[in-house]
Motif scaffolding. Sequence first.
Motif, PDB file in Angstrom:
ATOM      1  N   LEU A  33       3.513   5.338   4.298  1.00 51.80           N
ATOM      2  CA  LEU A  33       4.347   4.629   3.329  1.00 51.80           C
ATOM      3  C   LEU A  33       3.865   4.849   1.899  1.00 51.80           C
ATOM      4  O   LEU A  33       4.652   4.757   0.949  1.00 51.80           O
ATOM      5  N   VAL A  34       2.585   5.165   1.752  1.00 53.50           N
ATOM      6  CA  VAL A  34       2.029   5.436   0.427  1.00 53.50           C
ATOM      7  C   VAL A  34       2.207   6.903   0.048  1.00 53.50           C
ATOM      8  O   VAL A  34       2.751   7.228  -1.021  1.00 53.50           O
ATOM      9  N   ILE A  35       1.773   7.814   0.926  1.00 51.61           N
ATOM     10  CA  ILE A  35       1.695   9.237   0.583  1.00 51.61           C
ATOM     11  C   ILE A  35       3.033   9.949   0.746  1.00 51.61           C
ATOM     12  O   ILE A  35       3.503  10.635  -0.166  1.00 51.61           O
ATOM     13  N   GLN A  36       3.646   9.801   1.914  1.00 51.92           N
ATOM     14  CA  GLN A  36       4.881  10.538   2.180  1.00 51.92           C
ATOM     15  C   GLN A  36       6.104   9.873   1.564  1.00 51.92           C
ATOM     16  O   GLN A  36       6.912  10.525   0.907  1.00 51.92           O
ATOM     17  N   ASP A  37       6.239   8.571   1.802  1.00 56.25           N
ATOM     18  CA  ASP A  37       7.455   7.880   1.377  1.00 56.25           C
ATOM     19  C   ASP A  37       7.378   7.314  -0.040  1.00 56.25           C
ATOM     20  O   ASP A  37       8.418   7.029  -0.648  1.00 56.25           O
ATOM     21  N   GLN A  38       6.153   7.103  -0.519  1.00 56.49           N
ATOM     22  CA  GLN A  38       5.936   6.518  -1.844  1.00 56.49           C
ATOM     23  C   GLN A  38       6.673   5.180  -2.000  1.00 56.49           C
ATOM     24  O   GLN A  38       7.208   4.861  -3.056  1.00 56.49           O
ATOM     25  N   ILE A  39       6.664   4.426  -0.909  1.00 60.73           N
ATOM     26  CA  ILE A  39       7.261   3.088  -0.916  1.00 60.73           C
ATOM     27  C   ILE A  39       6.240   2.047  -1.340  1.00 60.73           C
ATOM     28  O   ILE A  39       6.561   1.077  -2.030  1.00 60.73           O
ATOM     29  N   LEU A  40       4.987   2.242  -0.919  1.00 62.14           N
ATOM     30  CA  LEU A  40       3.888   1.350  -1.261  1.00 62.14           C
ATOM     31  C   LEU A  40       2.860   2.077  -2.108  1.00 62.14           C
ATOM     32  O   LEU A  40       2.847   3.314  -2.165  1.00 62.14           O
ATOM     33  N   THR A  41       1.994   1.301  -2.749  1.00 62.47           N
ATOM     34  CA  THR A  41       0.850   1.857  -3.461  1.00 62.47           C
ATOM     35  C   THR A  41      -0.423   1.573  -2.663  1.00 62.47           C
ATOM     36  O   THR A  41      -0.413   0.754  -1.737  1.00 62.47           O
ATOM     37  N   ALA A  42      -1.510   2.225  -3.038  1.00 59.61           N
ATOM     38  CA  ALA A  42      -2.786   1.983  -2.371  1.00 59.61           C
ATOM     39  C   ALA A  42      -3.202   0.519  -2.538  1.00 59.61           C
ATOM     40  O   ALA A  42      -3.749  -0.095  -1.610  1.00 59.61           O
ATOM     41  N   ASP A  43      -2.915  -0.053  -3.700  1.00 55.26           N
ATOM     42  CA  ASP A  43      -3.246  -1.458  -3.938  1.00 55.26           C
ATOM     43  C   ASP A  43      -2.435  -2.368  -3.023  1.00 55.26           C
ATOM     44  O   ASP A  43      -2.922  -3.401  -2.567  1.00 55.26           O
ATOM     45  N   ASP A  44      -1.191  -1.982  -2.741  1.00 54.65           N
ATOM     46  CA  ASP A  44      -0.371  -2.759  -1.811  1.00 54.65           C
ATOM     47  C   ASP A  44      -1.015  -2.806  -0.424  1.00 54.65           C
ATOM     48  O   ASP A  44      -1.007  -3.851   0.233  1.00 54.65           O
ATOM     49  N   THR A  45      -1.566  -1.687   0.019  1.00 52.08           N
ATOM     50  CA  THR A  45      -2.160  -1.659   1.362  1.00 52.08           C
ATOM     51  C   THR A  45      -3.395  -2.557   1.447  1.00 52.08           C
ATOM     52  O   THR A  45      -3.659  -3.155   2.490  1.00 52.08           O
ATOM     53  N   VAL A  46      -4.141  -2.670   0.357  1.00 54.56           N
ATOM     54  CA  VAL A  46      -5.286  -3.596   0.331  1.00 54.56           C
ATOM     55  C   VAL A  46      -4.783  -5.024   0.503  1.00 54.56           C
ATOM     56  O   VAL A  46      -5.317  -5.809   1.296  1.00 54.56           O
ATOM     57  N   PHE A  47      -3.736  -5.373  -0.226  1.00 56.90           N
ATOM     58  CA  PHE A  47      -3.141  -6.715  -0.148  1.00 56.90           C
ATOM     59  C   PHE A  47      -2.592  -6.976   1.254  1.00 56.90           C
ATOM     60  O   PHE A  47      -2.728  -8.082   1.794  1.00 56.90           O
ATOM     61  N   ILE A  48      -1.989  -5.970   1.866  1.00 54.88           N
ATOM     62  CA  ILE A  48      -1.433  -6.113   3.215  1.00 54.88           C
ATOM     63  C   ILE A  48      -2.539  -6.337   4.235  1.00 54.88           C
ATOM     64  O   ILE A  48      -2.424  -7.179   5.131  1.00 54.88           O
ATOM     65  N   HIS A  49      -3.634  -5.604   4.121  1.00 60.47           N
ATOM     66  CA  HIS A  49      -4.755  -5.799   5.042  1.00 60.47           C
ATOM     67  C   HIS A  49      -5.341  -7.208   4.909  1.00 60.47           C
ATOM     68  O   HIS A  49      -5.792  -7.794   5.900  1.00 60.47           O
ATOM     69  N   GLN A  50      -5.332  -7.748   3.701  1.00 60.31           N
ATOM     70  CA  GLN A  50      -5.808  -9.122   3.505  1.00 60.31           C
ATOM     71  C   GLN A  50      -4.882 -10.108   4.220  1.00 60.31           C
ATOM     72  O   GLN A  50      -5.342 -11.097   4.807  1.00 60.31           O
ATOM     73  N   GLN A  51      -3.578  -9.856   4.187  1.00 54.69           N
ATOM     74  CA  GLN A  51      -2.635 -10.718   4.898  1.00 54.69           C
ATOM     75  C   GLN A  51      -2.844 -10.646   6.408  1.00 54.69           C
ATOM     76  O   GLN A  51      -2.825 -11.666   7.102  1.00 54.69           O
ATOM     77  N   ILE A  52      -3.056  -9.435   6.922  1.00 58.05           N
ATOM     78  CA  ILE A  52      -3.272  -9.253   8.356  1.00 58.05           C
ATOM     79  C   ILE A  52      -4.532  -9.992   8.804  1.00 58.05           C
ATOM     80  O   ILE A  52      -4.556 -10.638   9.861  1.00 58.05           O
ATOM     81  N   ALA A  53      -5.573  -9.936   7.979  1.00 60.94           N
ATOM     82  CA  ALA A  53      -6.854 -10.567   8.330  1.00 60.94           C
ATOM     83  C   ALA A  53      -6.761 -12.086   8.410  1.00 60.94           C
ATOM     84  O   ALA A  53      -7.607 -12.725   9.036  1.00 60.94           O
ATOM     85  N   THR A  54      -5.748 -12.676   7.779  1.00 63.35           N
ATOM     86  CA  THR A  54      -5.606 -14.140   7.777  1.00 63.35           C
ATOM     87  C   THR A  54      -4.323 -14.585   8.479  1.00 63.35           C
ATOM     88  O   THR A  54      -3.763 -15.631   8.151  1.00 63.35           O
ATOM     89  N   SER A  55      -3.862 -13.799   9.450  1.00 69.44           N
ATOM     90  CA  SER A  55      -2.563 -14.060  10.072  1.00 69.44           C
ATOM     91  C   SER A  55      -2.637 -14.903  11.334  1.00 69.44           C
ATOM     92  O   SER A  55      -1.600 -15.229  11.920  1.00 69.44           O
ATOM     93  N   SER A  56      -3.835 -15.298  11.762  1.00 66.00           N
ATOM     94  CA  SER A  56      -3.959 -15.988  13.051  1.00 66.00           C
ATOM     95  C   SER A  56      -3.256 -17.349  13.069  1.00 66.00           C
ATOM     96  O   SER A  56      -2.885 -17.842  14.128  1.00 66.00           O
ATOM     97  N   ALA A  57      -3.064 -17.965  11.912  1.00 63.35           N
ATOM     98  CA  ALA A  57      -2.444 -19.294  11.860  1.00 63.35           C
ATOM     99  C   ALA A  57      -0.926 -19.239  11.697  1.00 63.35           C
ATOM    100  O   ALA A  57      -0.269 -20.268  11.618  1.00 63.35           O
ATOM    101  N   TYR A  58      -0.361 -18.032  11.670  1.00 58.78           N
ATOM    102  CA  TYR A  58       1.078 -17.903  11.424  1.00 58.78           C
ATOM    103  C   TYR A  58       1.910 -18.465  12.567  1.00 58.78           C
ATOM    104  O   TYR A  58       1.640 -18.201  13.734  1.00 58.78           O
ATOM    105  N   ARG A  59       2.901 -19.241  12.203  1.00 57.89           N
ATOM    106  CA  ARG A  59       3.958 -19.623  13.131  1.00 57.89           C
ATOM    107  C   ARG A  59       5.137 -20.142  12.324  1.00 57.89           C
ATOM    108  O   ARG A  59       4.971 -20.669  11.216  1.00 57.89           O
ATOM    109  N   LEU A  60       6.328 -19.976  12.866  1.00 63.60           N
ATOM    110  CA  LEU A  60       7.522 -20.473  12.183  1.00 63.60           C
ATOM    111  C   LEU A  60       7.537 -21.996  12.206  1.00 63.60           C
ATOM    112  O   LEU A  60       7.138 -22.618  13.191  1.00 63.60           O
ATOM    113  N   GLN A  61       8.027 -22.586  11.120  1.00 68.36           N
ATOM    114  CA  GLN A  61       8.078 -24.039  10.974  1.00 68.36           C
ATOM    115  C   GLN A  61       9.533 -24.495  11.002  1.00 68.36           C
ATOM    116  O   GLN A  61      10.350 -24.032  10.196  1.00 68.36           O
TER     117      GLN A  61
END
Length: 237
Positions: free
Chosen positions: A112-140
Amino acid sequence: MCYQRVTSIILCLTLVGCSKQEPPIQGWWEPPVVKGATKRQWAERKLLDDTVIHRFIRSLLNQGESGQLYLKGTTLGKTFFDRSTAPKPPGWKGNWTYGNTPSLAAGALADLVIQDQILTADDTVFIHQQIATSSAYRLQAEMLPGYKLIPKDTLESIAERLTTKGKKSKLVDELEQRYGTSMFGQIAMPLFSRDFQTVIVEINQVCFGLCGRGEIFVVRRHKGKWQVVKTISGFIA
């Protein structure tokens, strides 16, 4: 003499204050350190607030009700599991796992960063941070008016009770009787770009039989609407 003594005291206090080591600056995405809190307590805190996540999900579902934005030709319905985890369907062979976030293959973010240029490298850092804190996710339920949510605890309780009685194959029948449908939706925790204008989404429709459909796709905000800019993967059963 008195003036010199006061000056010396002030200088001494200043030097002592300067010599004290300041704590490192904490990133805004990091949970505050609370004395006595365990690692598990803070591991279950999401990076993004529920209101941000549910505001996006509501707008995406509203746009997708026509079946033209995602899972084209399929009506998703109004009944969802509150987490993107479901029990293994009766007769299903092989692994049956759903994570809390979209099931991205290795290298998907890099593409998504290199081929599609949809995201930036900084976006992927932010996304990994979201994944690391996703254990509490549930719909309300209170944040998704008009939709029925099946709590994960309820689902597991029904499955366990039926398994104990040797009636695991009756799970779908009981869910249909209780919730009025045999088709159930799943929404993984959406993953946002740093500017919140691009989002990775996984939506599945499950019926616990020889049917079902799912997609992982990327949407981008344009003139107040979400548009699919890439479909990463999908399945039809």
